[in-house]
Design an enzyme around this catalytic site. Structure first.
Site, PDB file in Angstrom:
ATOM      1  N   HIS A   1       0.991  -1.445   0.114  1.00 23.51           N
ATOM      2  CA  HIS A   1       0.201   0.383  -0.156  1.00 23.51           C
ATOM      3  C   HIS A   1       1.003   1.307   0.317  1.00 23.51           C
ATOM      4  O   HIS A   1       0.888   1.906   0.993  1.00 23.51           O
ATOM      5  CB  HIS A   1      -0.735  -0.031   1.755  1.00 23.51           C
TER       6      HIS A   1
ATOM      7  N   GLN B   1     -10.872   0.623  -1.032  1.00 25.41           N
ATOM      8  CA  GLN B   1     -10.796   0.410   0.837  1.00 25.41           C
ATOM      9  C   GLN B   1     -12.076   0.060   2.027  1.00 25.41           C
ATOM     10  O   GLN B   1     -12.334  -0.610   2.507  1.00 25.41           O
ATOM     11  CB  GLN B   1     -10.308   1.487   0.954  1.00 25.41           C
TER      12      GLN B   1
ATOM     13  N   HIS C   1      -7.770  -8.354  -1.890  1.00 22.14           N
ATOM     14  CA  HIS C   1      -8.245  -8.313  -0.354  1.00 22.14           C
ATOM     15  C   HIS C   1      -9.635  -9.412   0.034  1.00 22.14           C
ATOM     16  O   HIS C   1     -10.731  -8.757  -0.394  1.00 22.14           O
ATOM     17  CB  HIS C   1      -8.611  -6.850   0.208  1.00 22.14           C
TER      18      HIS C   1
ATOM     19  N   GLU D   1     -10.139 -11.260   4.979  1.00 23.83           N
ATOM     20  CA  GLU D   1      -8.830 -10.955   5.717  1.00 23.83           C
ATOM     21  C   GLU D   1      -9.729 -10.725   6.828  1.00 23.83           C
ATOM     22  O   GLU D   1      -9.621  -9.515   7.479  1.00 23.83           O
ATOM     23  CB  GLU D   1      -8.108 -10.114   5.172  1.00 23.83           C
TER      24      GLU D   1
ATOM     25  N   TRP E   1      -1.898   1.249   9.717  1.00 25.57           N
ATOM     26  CA  TRP E   1      -1.944  -0.883  10.395  1.00 25.57           C
ATOM     27  C   TRP E   1      -0.281  -1.337  10.877  1.00 25.57           C
ATOM     28  O   TRP E   1      -0.600  -1.887  11.812  1.00 25.57           O
ATOM     29  CB  TRP E   1      -1.807  -1.424   8.789  1.00 25.57           C
TER      30      TRP E   1
HETATM   31 FE   FE2 Z   1      -3.567  -4.861   1.860  1.00 24.69          FE
END
Ligand code: FE2
Length: 428
Positions: free
Chosen positions: A59, A152, A210, A213, A315
Site C-alpha cells: 500500500h 478500501q 483483499h 482478511e 496498520w
Molecule cells: Fe493489503
C-alpha cells in the site's frame, strides 16, 4: 566484448561456481566457470546471486505515514482502517509522492525492484491514484510499479464506489481490486466479487482482491473468487490476497476448497508480518496465528507469494522494504522450517511473486533482464536467516545500489578478527 560478467556465483537453485554474462541489459549466458573478457567483472566469491525481490502486495499511498495524524493506539486492523479514513481528507499529493519515492529508495537498496501496490479509489478526487500514477512514471527506470484499484471502503458499501474504481482504471491503473469481506453482508461481498471480476474480464485486466482478511471461519469469498475466475476464463489472472479466514476454516471444507482454488488458477498472497500482528485480535488464549494455509496451498499446486503489505502506515509501524524479513516471518508463522520449506519461502518473495505480477523478463535464465542481487549469503536459506545484506543490486545490467558487507570486527586474543555470522563449513 560483454558489458558485465559475474563470476563464482551461487544461484538460488543450488548451482555453484556459475558465471552470468550480460550484454545490453540482458543475460546472454549462464554457465559454470565461464571466464571471458568484459567491460566489468564482478567476482561473487561463492555468494548468492538471485533475481531481484518482488513485493506483490503493498500500500504505497499509505506508506511512511506512521503517526499521521495520530498513531494507531490499539494496533488493530479496524482502527487502522478508521485512522486511514481520518488521514485521507488531509492527504496532499506532493507529500504522498515524496513518501512513496522515499520508500522506493529503500526498496532499491534492498534489491526490491518490482512492487504491486494497491491504491485507494474510495475518494472521488482520486488524489492517491493520480499521485501513484506519477510515482509509477518517476520510478519506471528502476522499479516495476503495478497499481491495483482498491476500493478500501467497499465498492458497493461506499457511495460512488463502482464509478470511482472505473475512473481509476480509465486513468491507467493496471489491476482490479476489491475487499468483499468489508462489504455490508456476505451476499454483498459475493456480489462485489462477481461485479469486479466481470469488470476485469471486460477490460482485459488482472484481478487482485483483499479476500477474507478476517478470522471468520465462515467467510467464503475466496470460493466465489475462484468460481468467478473459472466462469469468466480468468485462470492465471486472478489473485486472492490475505485469505486469512482459511486459517480458521473447518478442515473438511478446506479439503474441498484447495482443489477449487488450484483448478481455477487463482494465486494467493499471504502477508506474514501483517497477518501475524492483525489477526487473532479477538482471541484470548490460545491465539490464532491467522496466516492462510501456505504449505497446504503450495502442496495443492497453488502459486503462493508473500507480500509486505505495510511499512510504517496506519496498520503497521515497522518495516524497511526488506522482503527477506517477510520471508523470515512467513517461514516461522507457517512452520516451514524444512530445507524445501525455507527455499519455498525464498521463492514466495522472488519467482512466485513475479508470476503473480506477470513480470516479463524475470529470472536468471538466458534472455532474462539482468536485474539481480548479490547477497552476503551462500544460499537462500542463509539469506533468509541473516536477512542478508544486499551487496550489489543491478537493474538491466546497471548497478543501482551497494551496501557494505555486514561484518563485525572482533577484538579478542586468539580468535578471528572478524565475523559475518556464517558458520564454518567444517566436517563432523
Ligand atoms: Fe493489503
Amino acid at each position: 566484448m560483454l558489458d558485465l560478467i559475474v563470476t563464482h556465483a551461487v544461484l538460488p537453485d543450488g548451482r555453484t561456481d556459475m558465471s552470468i554474462a550480460v550484454q545490453n541489459g540482458r543475460i546472454v549466458e549462464v554457465t559454470a566457470g565461464l571466464a571471458v573478457p568484459a567491460h566489468e567483472t564482478l567476482d561473487a566469491q561463492g555468494l548468492l546471486v538471485a533475481p531481484h525481490f518482488v513485493d506483490p502486495h503493498f500500500h504505497m499511498d499509505a506508506t511512511l505515514s506512521y503517526g499521521l495524524p495520530r498513531v494507531n493506539e490499539s494496533g488493530t486492523l479496524l482502527e487502522g482502517i478508521a485512522l486511514w479514513g481520518e488521514l485521507k481528507p488531509l492527504l496532499k499529493a506532493e507529500a504522498l509522492i515524496e513518501r512513496a519515492l522515499a520508500y522506493c529508495d529503500w526498496a532499491v537498496a534492498k534489491g526490491l525492484l518490482a512492487i504491486r501496490t494497491h491504491v485507494d479509489t474510495s475518494d472521488p478526487s482520486l488524489l492517491a491514484v493520480e499521485a501513484l500514477l506519477e510515482v509509477k512514471r518517476l520510478v519506471a527506470p528502476y522499479i516495476d510499479l503495478q497499481l491495483v484499484a482498491f476500493p478500501q471502503d467497499g465498492v458497493l458499501r461506499s457511495a460512488g464506489g463502482v464509478d470511482n474504481l472505473q475512473r481509476a482504471l480509465d486513468k491507467g491503473v493496471d489491476v482490479v481490486g476489491g475487499i468483499p469481506h468489508f462489504e455490508r453482508t456476505m451476499a454483498d461481498g459475493a456480489a462485489s466479487v462477481k461485479l469486479l471480476c466481470e469488470i476485469a474480464a471486460k477490460r482485459g485486466k488482472l484481478v487482485d482482491m483483499h479476500c477474507d482478511e478476517s478470522d471468520d471461519p465462515m467467510s467464503r469469498h475466496i470460493e466465489t473468487l475462484a468460481y468467478e475466475a473459472q466462469r469468466l476464463g480468468l485462470q492465471g489472472r486472478v489473485n486472492g490476497s490475505h485469505c486469512t479466514s482459511m486459517h480458521s476454516m473447518d478442515n473438511y471444507y478446506v479439503s474441498k476448497l484447495l482443489p477449487l482454488i488450484a483448478g481455477s488458477g487463482v494465486s494467493v498472497i499471504a502477508n506474514p508480518l501483517i497477518n501475524i500482528t492483525l489477526q487473532g485480535r479477538h482471541d484470548t488464549y490460545p491465539k490464532r496465528r491467522g496466516m492462510t494455509r501456505v504449505p497446504e496451498l503450495m502442496a495443492a499446486g497453488v502459486n503462493v507469494a508473500f507480500g509486505h503489505d505495510c511499512v510504517m502506515d496506519p496498520w503497521y509501524g515497522m518495516g524497511s522494504g526488506d522482503m527477506l524479513e517477510v520471508a523470515h516471518m512467513g517461514l516461522h508463522v507457517a512452520q516451514m522450517t524444512s530445507q524445501a520449506g525455507i527455499r519455498a519461502c525464498f521463492g514466495a518473495v522472488t519467482t512466485n511473486a513475479a508470476k503473480v505480477m506477470h513480470l516479463g523478463g524475470y529470472g536468471l535464465d538466458v534472455g532474462c533482464d539482468a536485474s539481480f542481487v548479490l547477497l552476503q549469503a551462500r544460499d537462500p536459506v542463509e539469506a533468509i536467516r541473516l536477512r542478508a545484506t544486499r551487496l550489489k543490486v543491478f537493474k538491466k545490467g546497471k548497478l543501482l545500489a551497494e551496501t557494505p558487507a555486514a561484518t563485525a570486527r572482533l577484538h579478542m586474543t586468539g580468535r578471528a578478527e572478524a565475523t559475518s555470522f556464517m558458520p564454518p563449513r567444517t566436517g563432523v
